[in-house]
Write an enzyme that holds these catalytic residues in place. Structure first.
Site, PDB file in Angstrom:
ATOM      1  N   LYS A  60       0.899  -1.005   0.080  1.00 28.85           N
ATOM      2  CA  LYS A  60      -0.054  -0.003   0.021  1.00 28.85           C
ATOM      3  C   LYS A  60       0.763   1.394   0.042  1.00 28.85           C
ATOM      4  O   LYS A  60       2.023   1.192   0.506  1.00 28.85           O
ATOM      5  CB  LYS A  60      -1.028   0.038   1.091  1.00 28.85           C
ATOM      6  CG  LYS A  60      -0.282  -0.041   2.458  1.00 28.85           C
ATOM      7  CD  LYS A  60      -0.034   1.453   3.127  1.00 28.85           C
ATOM      8  CE  LYS A  60       1.219   1.513   4.174  1.00 28.85           C
ATOM      9  NZ  LYS A  60       1.517   2.923   4.367  1.00 28.85           N
TER      10      LYS A  60
ATOM     11  N   TYR B  71      -3.855   4.496   6.532  1.00 28.56           N
ATOM     12  CA  TYR B  71      -4.106   3.320   7.901  1.00 28.56           C
ATOM     13  C   TYR B  71      -5.567   4.117   8.472  1.00 28.56           C
ATOM     14  O   TYR B  71      -6.538   3.304   8.580  1.00 28.56           O
ATOM     15  CB  TYR B  71      -3.185   3.345   8.934  1.00 28.56           C
ATOM     16  CG  TYR B  71      -2.098   2.626   8.448  1.00 28.56           C
ATOM     17  CD1 TYR B  71      -2.064   1.246   8.307  1.00 28.56           C
ATOM     18  CD2 TYR B  71      -0.762   3.195   8.157  1.00 28.56           C
ATOM     19  CE1 TYR B  71      -1.009   0.492   8.134  1.00 28.56           C
ATOM     20  CE2 TYR B  71       0.328   2.220   7.602  1.00 28.56           C
ATOM     21  CZ  TYR B  71       0.153   0.827   7.634  1.00 28.56           C
ATOM     22  OH  TYR B  71       1.212   0.145   7.298  1.00 28.56           O
TER      23      TYR B  71
END
Length: 366
Positions: A130, A215
């Site tokens: 990511k 996140y």
């Protein structure tokens, strides 16, 4: 990352590679699927490769690096043959290596799309770190390439395999704190060296939002089980700080959800925080640290006097669970729970957050 300018430029080209159907792993019961790790920097070498010792369905089968000596050392430590060592120049030759089933792209963000597309064209499934890419357009191209090659694409959202996050998600979805009303998450970590790739826009695609902010965004989505319908963001960056000449430091963004839940999120590169809070009309769920590598803590109730020990996760560690999950998906021919489409959804929201911060306006999401 041990990447030269030449290494980065190589990622932009060389996309022509033969698409192969790949071995039918379903016809090879008991065989662990082989991963090639692309990028022997701190994460690929220091975190991912050691985790194969905790896997039951995955193994290390290849390494890709611009540093031949390092690659040879790692290969020797893990008993890999010389033919399992690749450079960025000859990466496409993985098409000829039947030991490699999956490629794990652990490179700077701007290189994710190129190596995912090259891996798919070489007939390999892909696990990409990511954020998925640095734009929606790149993300869509990655998905299209994997679909054209009939290969799986999974994004490295390790928290979907971490026991504390899974337990908090289960309790929130089960209504243990009543109707969810508010979500808050702060994810920040100080960055020191101004020369590192994360602070170079050409390699990172952005600052803290592309690194730690994702996140907070992910947690807002998987904890609520909803997709935001609008965002409003504000950036605060000291451009005189040599770390932030090219990328943002702090972004605060608010997410509006269909149920009326408000999500308040913060990402930053000049503070230290890792926290998630969910407020329901009956109680609350709190995690701190929430999404780190270790030390996760979870409380459920009206204050921090009821700490919860989570159920075991799907693997010995969150990384092992993640690696084995994609192996399972390949063997069983099913979509990963964090597919390329999941990464694309985040990228669309991230682009909206940047737009909102830039234009100082609320942005409605399609």
């Amino acid at each position: 990352m041990d990447l030269s300018r030449r290494d980065v430029m190589m990622a932009a080209g060389g996309l022509a590679a033969l698409t192969l159907p790949g071995a039918d792993v379903r016809a090879q019961p008991g065989r662990k699927l082989g991963y090639a790790i692309v990028g022997l920097g701190g994460y690929g070498l220091g975190k991912i490769i050691p985790e194969f010792a905790n896997c039951t369905h995955s193994r290390l089968a290849g390494v890709v690096s611009g540093d031949r000596a390092k690659a040879e050392r790692v290969a020797a430590e893990h008993n890999l043959p010389a033919r399992s060592i690749y450079s960025y120049d000859n990466f496409d030759r993985i098409a000829d290596n039947p030991d490699i089933d999956i490629v794990y792209v652990c490179l700077p963000n701007a290189m994710h799309a190129a190596y995912t597309i090259r891996a798919a064209k070489a007939g390999k499934h892909v696990l990409c770190e990511k954020p998925m890419a640095i734009s929606v357009a790149e993300s869509e191209a990655m998905i299209a390439a994997c679909k054209a090659a009939n290969r799986k694409l999974m994004i490295g959202y390790r928290c979907h395999f971490e026991a504390t996050n899974l337990e908090a998600m289960r309790r929130a979805r089960a209504g243990e704190i009543g109707k969810l009303r508010y979500f808050r998450s702060e994810h920040a970590y100080p960055q020191g060296d101004p020369s590192q790739w994360r602070l170079k826009r050409a390699l990172s695609g952005g600052g803290s939002l592309m690194d730690y902010g994702i996140y907070a965004l992910q947690a807002a989505r998987y904890m609520t089980g909803e997709e935001p319908i609008a965002v409003y963001a504000h950036e605060s960056t000291d451009r005189s700080d040599p770390r932030f000449h090219e990328v943002e430091d702090q972004i605060e963004f608010q997410l509006e959800f269909p149920s009326g839940v408000i999500g308040s999120c913060l990402s930053g590169y000049s503070a230290n925080q890792n926290h998630v809070l969910l407020l329901g009309d009956k109680a609350r769920i709190e995690m701190e640290p929430a999404t780190g590598y270790a030390g996760h803590r979870l409380w459920v109730g009206n204050r921090r006097d009821t700490e919860i020990t989570p159920r075991p996760g799907p693997g010995k560690t969150q990384w092992a669970g993640q690696l084995d999950h994609l192996a399972h998906c390949v063997i069983e021919d099913r979509e990963p729970i964090v597919s390329g489409e999941e990464g694309l959804r985040d990228m669309r929201i991230i682009e909206a957050i940047y737009r909102s911060a830039r234009e100082r306006t609320r942005v409605v999401l399609a």
